[in-house]
Design an enzyme around this catalytic site. Structure first.
Site, PDB file in Angstrom:
ATOM      1  N   ARG A   1      -5.601  21.532   0.121  1.00 25.90           N
ATOM      2  CA  ARG A   1      -5.184  21.026   1.434  1.00 25.90           C
ATOM      3  C   ARG A   1      -3.662  21.072   1.571  1.00 25.90           C
ATOM      4  O   ARG A   1      -3.149  21.145   2.676  1.00 25.90           O
ATOM      5  CB  ARG A   1      -5.634  19.565   1.604  1.00 25.90           C
ATOM      6  CG  ARG A   1      -7.135  19.365   1.701  1.00 25.90           C
ATOM      7  CD  ARG A   1      -7.480  17.897   1.572  1.00 25.90           C
ATOM      8  NE  ARG A   1      -6.909  17.064   2.612  1.00 25.90           N
ATOM      9  CZ  ARG A   1      -7.436  16.873   3.811  1.00 25.90           C
ATOM     10  NH1 ARG A   1      -8.567  17.458   4.136  1.00 25.90           N
ATOM     11  NH2 ARG A   1      -6.860  16.103   4.699  1.00 25.90           N
TER      12      ARG A   1
ATOM     13  N   ARG B   1       5.430  25.688  -0.876  1.00 28.40           N
ATOM     14  CA  ARG B   1       6.311  26.584  -0.118  1.00 28.40           C
ATOM     15  C   ARG B   1       7.607  26.845  -0.869  1.00 28.40           C
ATOM     16  O   ARG B   1       8.232  25.917  -1.372  1.00 28.40           O
ATOM     17  CB  ARG B   1       6.663  25.964   1.238  1.00 28.40           C
ATOM     18  CG  ARG B   1       5.467  25.675   2.110  1.00 28.40           C
ATOM     19  CD  ARG B   1       5.907  25.531   3.559  1.00 28.40           C
ATOM     20  NE  ARG B   1       4.798  25.128   4.395  1.00 28.40           N
ATOM     21  CZ  ARG B   1       4.570  23.873   4.777  1.00 28.40           C
ATOM     22  NH1 ARG B   1       5.378  22.906   4.397  1.00 28.40           N
ATOM     23  NH2 ARG B   1       3.542  23.597   5.557  1.00 28.40           N
TER      24      ARG B   1
ATOM     25  N   ARG C   1     -14.733   6.622  -1.471  1.00 29.96           N
ATOM     26  CA  ARG C   1     -13.541   5.786  -1.580  1.00 29.96           C
ATOM     27  C   ARG C   1     -13.361   5.040  -0.273  1.00 29.96           C
ATOM     28  O   ARG C   1     -13.630   5.578   0.811  1.00 29.96           O
ATOM     29  CB  ARG C   1     -12.282   6.634  -1.817  1.00 29.96           C
ATOM     30  CG  ARG C   1     -12.308   7.450  -3.071  1.00 29.96           C
ATOM     31  CD  ARG C   1     -12.290   6.644  -4.327  1.00 29.96           C
ATOM     32  NE  ARG C   1     -11.036   5.928  -4.516  1.00 29.96           N
ATOM     33  CZ  ARG C   1     -10.913   4.883  -5.340  1.00 29.96           C
ATOM     34  NH1 ARG C   1     -11.963   4.422  -6.001  1.00 29.96           N
ATOM     35  NH2 ARG C   1      -9.740   4.298  -5.487  1.00 29.96           N
TER      36      ARG C   1
ATOM     37  N   ARG D   1       0.527   4.792  -0.082  1.00 29.02           N
ATOM     38  CA  ARG D   1       1.536   5.183   0.914  1.00 29.02           C
ATOM     39  C   ARG D   1       1.791   4.050   1.889  1.00 29.02           C
ATOM     40  O   ARG D   1       1.002   3.107   1.968  1.00 29.02           O
ATOM     41  CB  ARG D   1       1.126   6.466   1.652  1.00 29.02           C
ATOM     42  CG  ARG D   1      -0.283   6.465   2.191  1.00 29.02           C
ATOM     43  CD  ARG D   1      -0.683   7.861   2.685  1.00 29.02           C
ATOM     44  NE  ARG D   1      -2.137   7.927   2.870  1.00 29.02           N
ATOM     45  CZ  ARG D   1      -2.806   9.015   3.189  1.00 29.02           C
ATOM     46  NH1 ARG D   1      -2.177  10.160   3.364  1.00 29.02           N
ATOM     47  NH2 ARG D   1      -4.108   8.986   3.329  1.00 29.02           N
TER      48      ARG D   1
ATOM     49  N   GLU E   1      -1.122   1.174   2.242  1.00 29.98           N
ATOM     50  CA  GLU E   1      -2.496   1.661   2.052  1.00 29.98           C
ATOM     51  C   GLU E   1      -2.885   1.579   0.578  1.00 29.98           C
ATOM     52  O   GLU E   1      -2.165   2.090  -0.283  1.00 29.98           O
ATOM     53  CB  GLU E   1      -2.571   3.110   2.541  1.00 29.98           C
ATOM     54  CG  GLU E   1      -3.927   3.754   2.348  1.00 29.98           C
ATOM     55  CD  GLU E   1      -3.968   5.179   2.879  1.00 29.98           C
ATOM     56  OE1 GLU E   1      -3.381   5.469   3.938  1.00 29.98           O
ATOM     57  OE2 GLU E   1      -4.587   6.025   2.199  1.00 29.98           O
TER      58      GLU E   1
ATOM     59  N   TYR F   1     -15.137  16.501   3.158  1.00 34.83           N
ATOM     60  CA  TYR F   1     -13.801  15.964   3.442  1.00 34.83           C
ATOM     61  C   TYR F   1     -13.250  16.685   4.678  1.00 34.83           C
ATOM     62  O   TYR F   1     -12.367  17.520   4.584  1.00 34.83           O
ATOM     63  CB  TYR F   1     -12.946  16.205   2.197  1.00 34.83           C
ATOM     64  CG  TYR F   1     -11.580  15.562   2.120  1.00 34.83           C
ATOM     65  CD1 TYR F   1     -11.016  14.859   3.174  1.00 34.83           C
ATOM     66  CD2 TYR F   1     -10.848  15.690   0.949  1.00 34.83           C
ATOM     67  CE1 TYR F   1      -9.768  14.300   3.061  1.00 34.83           C
ATOM     68  CE2 TYR F   1      -9.597  15.125   0.817  1.00 34.83           C
ATOM     69  CZ  TYR F   1      -9.056  14.443   1.884  1.00 34.83           C
ATOM     70  OH  TYR F   1      -7.799  13.897   1.759  1.00 34.83           O
TER      71      TYR F   1
ATOM     72  N   ASP G   1     -11.374  17.214   8.267  1.00 36.20           N
ATOM     73  CA  ASP G   1     -10.334  16.697   9.150  1.00 36.20           C
ATOM     74  C   ASP G   1     -10.911  16.578  10.556  1.00 36.20           C
ATOM     75  O   ASP G   1     -11.990  17.095  10.851  1.00 36.20           O
ATOM     76  CB  ASP G   1      -9.131  17.653   9.155  1.00 36.20           C
ATOM     77  CG  ASP G   1      -8.344  17.558   7.863  1.00 36.20           C
ATOM     78  OD1 ASP G   1      -8.419  16.497   7.206  1.00 36.20           O
ATOM     79  OD2 ASP G   1      -7.658  18.528   7.510  1.00 36.20           O
TER      80      ASP G   1
HETATM   81  N1  UDP Z   1      -1.747  14.378  -3.125  1.00 32.91           N
HETATM   82  C1  UDP Z   1      -0.945  13.993  -4.185  1.00 32.91           C
HETATM   83  N2  UDP Z   1       0.314  13.528  -3.912  1.00 32.91           N
HETATM   84  C2  UDP Z   1       0.800  13.419  -2.659  1.00 32.91           C
HETATM   85  C3  UDP Z   1      -0.015  13.804  -1.594  1.00 32.91           C
HETATM   86  C4  UDP Z   1      -1.282  14.272  -1.848  1.00 32.91           C
HETATM   87  O1  UDP Z   1      -1.360  14.037  -5.331  1.00 32.91           O
HETATM   88  O2  UDP Z   1       1.962  12.982  -2.486  1.00 32.91           O
HETATM   89  C5  UDP Z   1      -3.108  14.882  -3.437  1.00 32.91           C
HETATM   90  C6  UDP Z   1      -4.104  13.726  -3.574  1.00 32.91           C
HETATM   91  O3  UDP Z   1      -5.085  14.091  -4.524  1.00 32.91           O
HETATM   92  C7  UDP Z   1      -4.693  13.670  -2.177  1.00 32.91           C
HETATM   93  C8  UDP Z   1      -4.780  15.150  -1.836  1.00 32.91           C
HETATM   94  O4  UDP Z   1      -3.579  15.701  -2.386  1.00 32.91           O
HETATM   95  O5  UDP Z   1      -5.943  13.023  -2.167  1.00 32.91           O
HETATM   96  C9  UDP Z   1      -4.885  15.451  -0.363  1.00 32.91           C
HETATM   97  O6  UDP Z   1      -3.790  14.867   0.314  1.00 32.91           O
HETATM   98  P1  UDP Z   1      -3.838  14.635   1.887  1.00 32.91           P
HETATM   99  O7  UDP Z   1      -2.489  14.182   2.306  1.00 32.91           O
HETATM  100  O8  UDP Z   1      -4.404  15.827   2.553  1.00 32.91           O
HETATM  101  O9  UDP Z   1      -4.864  13.419   1.985  1.00 32.91           O
HETATM  102  P2  UDP Z   1      -5.303  12.487   3.208  1.00 32.91           P
HETATM  103  O10 UDP Z   1      -4.120  12.371   4.148  1.00 32.91           O
HETATM  104  O11 UDP Z   1      -6.519  13.113   3.809  1.00 32.91           O
HETATM  105  O12 UDP Z   1      -5.614  11.188   2.519  1.00 32.91           O
END
Ligand code: UDP
Length: 380
Positions: free
Chosen positions: A178, A182, A256, A287, A310, A358, A360
């Site tokens: 996901r 870059r 989860r 976060r 969160e 999962y 979006d």
């Molecule tokens: N992830 C991570 N560190 C970060 C952001 C994301 O390890 O700083 C990993 C983590 O396993 C997460 C996955 O990437 O569940 C997908 O992140 P995304 O931001 O897409 O998750 P969402 O916003 O759907 O919770």
């Protein structure tokens, strides 16, 4: 609504359920009942203005609409306009702030030296080679293959453990795909051409989608309380957890759930950005969301802001599921439930919970539009 004369019932008023209901009412001109055990429509995408500050809060964590699918974008724009918000995420690792997903700024800051895109790519490629991974089969291997072990250990390993409470070796690789990697300073979280937040919030968007004389919505009602009263010829569109539909007969799938700690702070700007991740395992939350940043166009208070920390944890029976874990043991159970779902007459499973995928928001809408066209309209 009289259940006896009902041809369609939708369980769950999130994106999948709301879009299917809207299509049935507007295209088939059939009556449809939408029931949801929550007290509001919109599922986990719901947002509403905080009463103390007027700041629009995403009650289940930040939801940024983004898509590359023109059909989805056209469809959703018939109900709302979007603002020009572009999602950018920062991550706090050992008290320092880095850009996320990993880009050239993250790599240079982490290694403490300035690199060209080529030099950074060579460095990470050498890191990946030294790991010996060729065919990445799980989240950990995939991440190390993409960014090398040092960056994985800093930004992914502990965040992922906090988020999923599952060994990253047990998690599917596609969770990490996901996130792009870059070798430029582009800092957008998403690559999709169309992004934004509904101008009047998600509550308004969902009210518009469901605003049809042939759609009736009943909130605070659990489908399992009325299940026996639904006539057998009525098509059930079920978007709740697939394992619950079958009474957990093969066991419970891993989900989860999230807890949010909301706080009104007496400052204009708490963290300078909408979402700040916390990579360290010493910080208990994953976060912090600061909702005012989603709507630069709104005249929000100058002296207050709303944040939400969160926390992720295992989902128990009475909790709200958010994420399908899809660990190795889940995949075996899921295959059994999916086989039963394929055999179920007059039941369509969809959405993140009903499909155990999962998804979006845009993918849920795309799937609802497709299922409406291929399974519902076709059969009518
Ligand atoms: N992830 C991570 N560190 C970060 C952001 C994301 O390890 O700083 C990993 C983590 O396993 C997460 C996955 O990437 O569940 C997908 O992140 P995304 O931001 O897409 O998750 P969402 O916003 O759907 O919770």
């Amino acid at each position: 609504m009289d259940l006896n004369n009902l041809n369609y019932i939708v369980i769950g008023a999130g994106f999948f359920g709301a879009v299917i209901a809207e299509r049935i009412a507007s295209k088939l001109r059939e009556r449809v009942l939408v029931v949801d055990r929550k007290s509001h429509i919109g599922g986990n995408s719901w947002s509403i203005a905080d009463p103390a500050t007027g700041i629009e809060c995403h009650c289940y964590g930040s939801h940024i609409f983004h898509t590359s699918d023109p059909q989805v974008w056209n469809y959703i724009n018939s109900f709302t306009e979007f603002n020009s918000y572009r999602h950018r995420v920062l991550t706090n690792y050992r008290g320092r702030i880095y850009q996320m997903p990993v880009n050239l700024a993250t790599i240079c800051d982490f290694y403490g030296r300035t690199m060209t895109p080529f030099e950074a790519a060579m460095l990470l490629s050498d890191e990946a080679k030294s790991s010996g991974i060729i065919d990445a089969k799980n989240l950990e291997e995939k991440a190390i293959y993409q960014i090398g072990r040092p960056l994985y250990d800093a930004f992914i390993r502990d965040y992922t453990l906090k988020q999923w409470k599952t060994d990253p070796k047990q998690l599917p690789a596609d969770i990490i795909t996901r996130l792009p990697v870059r070798y430029s300073y582009k800092s957008d979280y998403f690559d999709d051409p169309w992004q934004g937040i509904p101008l009047n919030g998600y509550h308004h968007l969902f009210e518009r989608i469901l605003d049809h004389p042939d759609v009736e919505v009943m909130l605070g009602l659990d489908f399992f309380e009325i299940r026996e009263q639904i006539p057998p010829e009525c098509t059930v569109i079920y978007t709740g957890p697939i394992d619950r539909f079958f009474g957990y007969k093969y066991g419970r799938l891993g989900w989860r759930t999230l807890d949010f700690e909301k706080e009104v702070c007496n400052v204009r700007d708490y963290q300078g950005t909408a979402v700040m991740n916390y990579a360290d395992d010493t910080v208990p939350f994953t976060r912090v969301h600061e909702f005012r940043h989603f709507h630069d166009e709104r005249p929000y208070p100058e002296d207050r802001t709303v944040i939400s920390r969160e926390y992720s944890r295992t989902c128990n029976l009475n909790d709200e599921p958010y994420y399908p874990v899809n660990a190795i043991q889940d995949r075996e159970i899921l295959a059994l439930y999916r086989a039963d779902a394929d055999m179920a007459t007059n039941v369509i499973f969809g959405g993140r919970l009903g499909s155990y995928r999962y998804l979006d928001m845009d993918k849920s809408i795309a799937s609802a539009l497709e299922i409406f066209n291929t399974r519902i309209r076709k059969e009518s």
